[in-house]
Design an enzyme around this catalytic site. Structure first.
Site, PDB file in Angstrom:
ATOM      1  CE  LYS A 203      -3.297   1.838   3.315  1.00 50.93           C
ATOM      2  NZ  LYS A 203      -4.372   1.393   4.187  1.00 50.93           N
TER       3      LYS A 203
HETATM    4  C1  5RP Z   1      -3.649   3.386   8.826  1.00 51.41           C
HETATM    5  C2  5RP Z   1      -3.944   2.710   7.557  1.00 51.41           C
HETATM    6  C3  5RP Z   1      -5.241   3.037   6.946  1.00 51.41           C
HETATM    7  O1  5RP Z   1      -5.865   1.843   6.630  1.00 51.41           O
HETATM    8  C4  5RP Z   1      -5.031   3.893   5.749  1.00 51.41           C
HETATM    9  O2  5RP Z   1      -4.498   5.110   6.116  1.00 51.41           O
HETATM   10  C5  5RP Z   1      -6.248   3.999   4.807  1.00 51.41           C
HETATM   11  O3  5RP Z   1      -7.111   4.891   5.193  1.00 51.41           O
HETATM   12  P1  5RP Z   1      -7.288   6.325   4.528  1.00 51.41           P
HETATM   13  O4  5RP Z   1      -7.835   6.100   3.145  1.00 51.41           O
HETATM   14  O5  5RP Z   1      -8.282   6.973   5.444  1.00 51.41           O
HETATM   15  O6  5RP Z   1      -5.946   6.993   4.483  1.00 51.41           O
HETATM   16  O7  5RP Z   1      -3.210   1.925   7.040  1.00 51.41           O
HETATM   17  O8  5RP Z   1      -2.573   2.874   9.389  1.00 51.41           O
END
Ligand code: 5RP
Length: 293
Positions: A203
């Protein structure tokens, strides 16, 4: 021996030649065993090779985030439109009906909060419990350049080692420290390190400059976090650009559950991700669906 002085930015990302997927639609994962590939095929739609992960694990660091005060009320109605749910085991057991048939990406680390150093985390979920919960993936943050960089890399490695034994993929989440630039250089470095240590997918955040090269330089799929809440059209544009430039989906939280109409928003995002619908048309879809729940 790595020599810092000799490091040059990559140039040849072969953007005109997509990476060969060798008969398996999920990039870089063709050589794994059946169980792991089967779980990946639940996480990513086998027809499109893409995914809409609904992220609502924010509470593990920041408590009852706006939109997540009552997950039974705000998130449960979204489940039928999500490809994957990303959450902690506490929230899963407390609020998500076990009758659902949507795969779970389990947040498997803890140890810090918004009041302390975020990178100081450890693996907090035993593999036995991940299996007991039927997790399709485990997730951990990788904090490149942060105070506890080493520990975070070892956390991801531990999940990969344990997950490999049982065919459970690991999602490495690139966590960005407060002081760090969110740019191509940073995410190229972080996503590539995550893939090199064996993460099955990664991610990242979307960046306007160089995102296509970030995706090309990462040999496994990238899904993007949504980040802070944007106007709906801007969030749809971000999803569109990310997919168009090589991302395999979104792992989106606030831009869905803090939207005026989260049920409409997740459907509009899903349309963009799976069909590369133009953002303006997806916004039209959002407006048509809005208020119709
Ligand atoms: C936090 C994360 C969240 O899942 C991630 O930030 C996704 O959420 P957003 O779209 O609100 O940023 O990994 O640790």
């Amino acid at each position: 021996m790595a020599d810092m002085d000799g490091i040059k930015d990559g140039k040849d990302f072969g953007l005109d030649r997509p990476q060969d997927k060798e008969g398996f639609i999920i990039k870089g994962n063709a050589h794994y065993d059946w169980g792991l590939k089967n779980r990946l095929s639940r996480l990513f739609n086998p027809k499109t090779g893409r995914t809409v992960m609904l992220a609502f694990d924010h509470g593990y660091l920041q408590g009852p985030t706006s939109g997540l005060e009552r997950i039974d009320l705000s998130i449960v109605p979204l489940i039928e439109h999500a490809d994957v749910l990303m959450c902690t085991r506490g929230i899963l057991r407390a609020t998500i009906p076990p009758t659902i048939n949507v795969p779970i990406a389990l947040r498997a680390t803890a140890g810090s909060s918004v009041l302390t150093e975020l990178s100081n985390e450890a693996v907090s979920v035993d593999i036995d419990d991940a299996i007991r919960l039927g997790a399709c993936a485990m997730a951990s943050q990788i904090y490149i350049g942060a105070e506890y960089e080493h520990k975070s890399i070892m956390n991801v490695s531990k999940l990969i080692n344990e997950g490999q034994r049982y065919g459970i993929p690991t999602l490495a989440v690139t966590g960005v420290g407060k002081e760090m630039a969110r740019d191509e250089r940073y995410f190229s470095l972080a996503t590539r390190i995550a893939a090199e240590i064996g993460a099955h997918y990664v991610k990242s955040y979307f960046v306007e400059e160089g995102f296509e090269r970030i995706c090309a330089g990462c040999p496994v799929p990238i899904v993007i976090a949504g980040g802070k809440k944007l106007p709906e059209l801007e969030a749809l544009e971000m999803a569109y650009k990310a997919i168009d430039q090589g991302a395999a989906g979104v792992d989106m939280g606030r831009n869905i559950f803090q939207a005026d109409d989260p049920v409409a928003m997740i459907q509009a995002v899903s349309h963009v991700v799976h069909t590369l619908e133009a953002p303006e048309k997806a916004l039209q879809m959002y407006n048509d669906l809005k208020g119709g729940n």
